[in-house]
Scaffold this motif. Structure first.
Motif, PDB file in Angstrom:
ATOM      1  N   ASP A  14     -71.052  86.658  27.754  1.00 45.69           N
ATOM      2  CA  ASP A  14     -71.905  85.872  26.857  1.00 45.69           C
ATOM      3  C   ASP A  14     -71.147  85.169  25.741  1.00 45.69           C
ATOM      4  OD1 ASP A  14     -74.453  86.788  28.048  1.00 45.69           O
ATOM      5  OD2 ASP A  14     -73.807  88.741  27.278  1.00 45.69           O
ATOM      6  N   ASN A  15     -69.827  85.183  25.800  1.00 44.45           N
ATOM      7  CA  ASN A  15     -69.020  84.640  24.712  1.00 44.45           C
ATOM      8  C   ASN A  15     -67.837  83.864  25.252  1.00 44.45           C
ATOM      9  OD1 ASN A  15     -70.137  86.227  22.206  1.00 44.45           O
ATOM     10  ND2 ASN A  15     -69.924  87.718  23.855  1.00 44.45           N
ATOM     11  N   LYS A  16     -67.249  83.050  24.387  1.00 45.65           N
ATOM     12  CA  LYS A  16     -65.988  82.406  24.776  1.00 45.65           C
ATOM     13  C   LYS A  16     -64.866  83.436  24.611  1.00 45.65           C
ATOM     14  CE  LYS A  16     -64.857  80.488  20.296  1.00 45.65           C
ATOM     15  NZ  LYS A  16     -64.265  79.420  19.583  1.00 45.65           N
ATOM     16  N   SER A  17     -63.746  83.146  25.185  1.00 46.57           N
ATOM     17  CA  SER A  17     -62.615  84.070  25.148  1.00 46.57           C
ATOM     18  C   SER A  17     -62.162  84.324  23.709  1.00 46.57           C
ATOM     19  CB  SER A  17     -61.440  83.487  25.939  1.00 46.57           C
ATOM     20  OG  SER A  17     -60.316  84.323  25.804  1.00 46.57           O
ATOM     21  N   PRO A  18     -61.914  85.591  23.372  1.00 42.88           N
ATOM     22  CA  PRO A  18     -61.426  85.922  22.029  1.00 42.88           C
ATOM     23  C   PRO A  18     -59.976  85.482  21.778  1.00 42.88           C
ATOM     24  CG  PRO A  18     -62.442  87.829  23.060  1.00 42.88           C
ATOM     25  CD  PRO A  18     -62.272  86.789  24.118  1.00 42.88           C
ATOM     26  N   GLY A  19     -59.275  85.019  22.808  1.00 44.32           N
ATOM     27  CA  GLY A  19     -57.919  84.517  22.625  1.00 44.32           C
ATOM     28  C   GLY A  19     -56.853  85.310  23.362  1.00 44.32           C
ATOM     29  N   HIS A  20     -55.658  84.739  23.375  1.00 45.02           N
ATOM     30  CA  HIS A  20     -54.536  85.314  24.121  1.00 45.02           C
ATOM     31  C   HIS A  20     -54.221  86.738  23.714  1.00 45.02           C
ATOM     32  CE1 HIS A  20     -52.485  81.678  26.063  1.00 45.02           C
ATOM     33  NE2 HIS A  20     -53.677  81.296  25.700  1.00 45.02           N
ATOM     34  N   LEU A  21     -54.148  87.008  22.429  1.00 49.49           N
ATOM     35  CA  LEU A  21     -53.740  88.327  21.955  1.00 49.49           C
ATOM     36  C   LEU A  21     -54.724  89.415  22.405  1.00 49.49           C
ATOM     37  CD1 LEU A  21     -51.555  89.829  20.474  1.00 49.49           C
ATOM     38  CD2 LEU A  21     -52.721  89.336  18.325  1.00 49.49           C
ATOM     39  N   PHE A  22     -56.012  89.108  22.401  1.00 49.27           N
ATOM     40  CA  PHE A  22     -57.024  90.037  22.892  1.00 49.27           C
ATOM     41  C   PHE A  22     -56.686  90.453  24.322  1.00 49.27           C
ATOM     42  CE2 PHE A  22     -60.987  90.731  25.254  1.00 49.27           C
ATOM     43  CZ  PHE A  22     -61.624  91.682  24.485  1.00 49.27           C
ATOM     44  N   TRP A  23     -56.417  89.462  25.168  1.00 51.70           N
ATOM     45  CA  TRP A  23     -56.133  89.752  26.574  1.00 51.70           C
ATOM     46  C   TRP A  23     -54.795  90.467  26.745  1.00 51.70           C
ATOM     47  CZ3 TRP A  23     -60.364  89.993  28.904  1.00 51.70           C
ATOM     48  CH2 TRP A  23     -61.402  89.145  28.587  1.00 51.70           C
ATOM     49  N   GLU A  24     -53.835  90.167  25.893  1.00 57.84           N
ATOM     50  CA  GLU A  24     -52.549  90.885  25.947  1.00 57.84           C
ATOM     51  C   GLU A  24     -52.761  92.381  25.735  1.00 57.84           C
ATOM     52  OE1 GLU A  24     -49.328  90.246  26.635  1.00 57.84           O
ATOM     53  OE2 GLU A  24     -49.893  88.224  27.245  1.00 57.84           O
ATOM     54  N   HIS A  25     -53.602  92.725  24.778  1.00 56.36           N
ATOM     55  CA  HIS A  25     -53.886  94.150  24.534  1.00 56.36           C
ATOM     56  C   HIS A  25     -54.572  94.787  25.729  1.00 56.36           C
ATOM     57  CE1 HIS A  25     -52.457  94.377  20.452  1.00 56.36           C
ATOM     58  NE2 HIS A  25     -53.198  93.348  20.090  1.00 56.36           N
ATOM     59  N   LEU A  26     -55.505  94.071  26.341  1.00 57.45           N
ATOM     60  CA  LEU A  26     -56.165  94.634  27.521  1.00 57.45           C
ATOM     61  C   LEU A  26     -55.211  94.734  28.709  1.00 57.45           C
ATOM     62  CD1 LEU A  26     -59.805  93.215  27.507  1.00 57.45           C
ATOM     63  CD2 LEU A  26     -58.968  95.420  26.737  1.00 57.45           C
ATOM     64  N   ILE A  27     -54.322  93.785  28.852  1.00 59.94           N
ATOM     65  CA  ILE A  27     -53.318  93.847  29.926  1.00 59.94           C
ATOM     66  C   ILE A  27     -52.432  95.074  29.727  1.00 59.94           C
ATOM     67  CG2 ILE A  27     -51.241  92.719  30.837  1.00 59.94           C
ATOM     68  CD1 ILE A  27     -52.748  90.013  30.231  1.00 59.94           C
ATOM     69  N   LYS A  28     -51.994  95.309  28.499  1.00 59.78           N
ATOM     70  CA  LYS A  28     -51.157  96.489  28.215  1.00 59.78           C
ATOM     71  C   LYS A  28     -51.918  97.774  28.500  1.00 59.78           C
ATOM     72  CE  LYS A  28     -48.320  94.204  24.757  1.00 59.78           C
ATOM     73  NZ  LYS A  28     -48.041  94.076  23.327  1.00 59.78           N
ATOM     74  N   ALA A  29     -53.184  97.833  28.085  1.00 62.90           N
ATOM     75  CA  ALA A  29     -53.994  99.027  28.345  1.00 62.90           C
ATOM     76  C   ALA A  29     -54.152  99.250  29.845  1.00 62.90           C
ATOM     77  CB  ALA A  29     -55.356  98.900  27.671  1.00 62.90           C
ATOM     78  N   ALA A  30     -54.468  98.186  30.588  1.00 60.71           N
ATOM     79  CA  ALA A  30     -54.644  98.299  32.036  1.00 60.71           C
ATOM     80  C   ALA A  30     -53.349  98.742  32.714  1.00 60.71           C
ATOM     81  CB  ALA A  30     -55.112  96.967  32.612  1.00 60.71           C
ATOM     82  N   THR A  31     -52.246  98.226  32.255  1.00 64.73           N
ATOM     83  CA  THR A  31     -50.946  98.609  32.817  1.00 64.73           C
ATOM     84  C   THR A  31     -50.664 100.083  32.554  1.00 64.73           C
ATOM     85  OG1 THR A  31     -50.150  96.346  32.562  1.00 64.73           O
ATOM     86  CG2 THR A  31     -48.481  98.071  32.819  1.00 64.73           C
ATOM     87  N   LEU A  32     -50.919 100.536  31.346  1.00 66.81           N
ATOM     88  CA  LEU A  32     -50.717 101.947  31.012  1.00 66.81           C
ATOM     89  C   LEU A  32     -51.622 102.859  31.838  1.00 66.81           C
ATOM     90  CD1 LEU A  32     -50.410 101.664  27.131  1.00 66.81           C
ATOM     91  CD2 LEU A  32     -48.664 102.605  28.666  1.00 66.81           C
ATOM     92  N   MET A  33     -52.799 102.360  32.200  1.00 68.57           N
ATOM     93  CA  MET A  33     -53.741 103.133  33.016  1.00 68.57           C
ATOM     94  C   MET A  33     -53.477 102.989  34.513  1.00 68.57           C
ATOM     95  SD  MET A  33     -57.468 102.895  31.253  1.00 68.57           S
ATOM     96  CE  MET A  33     -57.426 101.385  30.322  1.00 68.57           C
ATOM     97  N   ASN A  34     -52.451 102.217  34.857  1.00 63.22           N
ATOM     98  CA  ASN A  34     -52.131 101.960  36.259  1.00 63.22           C
ATOM     99  C   ASN A  34     -53.321 101.320  36.982  1.00 63.22           C
ATOM    100  OD1 ASN A  34     -50.370 101.873  38.430  1.00 63.22           O
ATOM    101  ND2 ASN A  34     -51.042 103.864  39.213  1.00 63.22           N
ATOM    102  N   ARG A  35     -53.861 100.285  36.349  1.00 66.50           N
ATOM    103  CA  ARG A  35     -54.982  99.520  36.896  1.00 66.50           C
ATOM    104  C   ARG A  35     -54.540  98.072  37.093  1.00 66.50           C
ATOM    105  NH1 ARG A  35     -59.426 102.476  38.519  1.00 66.50           N
ATOM    106  NH2 ARG A  35     -59.555 104.316  37.231  1.00 66.50           N
ATOM    107  N   PRO A  36     -53.700  97.812  38.112  1.00 66.22           N
ATOM    108  CA  PRO A  36     -53.179  96.457  38.292  1.00 66.22           C
ATOM    109  C   PRO A  36     -54.259  95.417  38.563  1.00 66.22           C
ATOM    110  CG  PRO A  36     -52.626  97.833  40.183  1.00 66.22           C
ATOM    111  CD  PRO A  36     -53.219  98.731  39.140  1.00 66.22           C
TER     112      PRO A  36
END
Length: 94
Positions: free
Chosen positions: A59-81
């Motif tokens: 329901d929103n526009k993207s919060p920006g690159h840094l937001f997604w960088e944090h989620l990418i790091k979290a997903a990587t740490l969780m082994n969720r490629p």
């Protein structure tokens, strides 16, 4: 690295992403819910917390690159490629 150390790192990445959400963010039943995110985080349901944050795109526009960088790091740490790839696509589209 111990599991509790890993959980701490993942939680830190998710909280960092959460703090980047704009104040006027829209919440919805099928998208993002702040209450649900905080509940999942408090009980170490980290995958659910991460997915709650990515629901912001419903329901929103993207919060920006840094937001997604944090989620990418979290997903990587969780082994969720599969999650990391999805977040990378959102980041590139931002």
């Amino acid at each position: 690295m111990s599991i509790s150390d890993k959980w701490e790192l993942i939680s830190a990445e998710l909280l960092a992403a959460y703090k980047l959400l704009p104040a006027e963010i829209k919440e919805s039943d099928f998208g993002y819910s702040e209450e649900d995110f905080l509940e999942y985080l408090s009980v170490n349901e980290l995958r659910l917390a991460m997915e709650e944050l990515d629901g912001v795109m419903e329901d929103n526009k993207s919060p920006g690159h840094l937001f997604w960088e944090h989620l990418i790091k979290a997903a990587t740490l969780m082994n969720r490629p599969e999650h990391a790839k999805k977040y990378e696509k959102y980041k590139v589209a931002t």
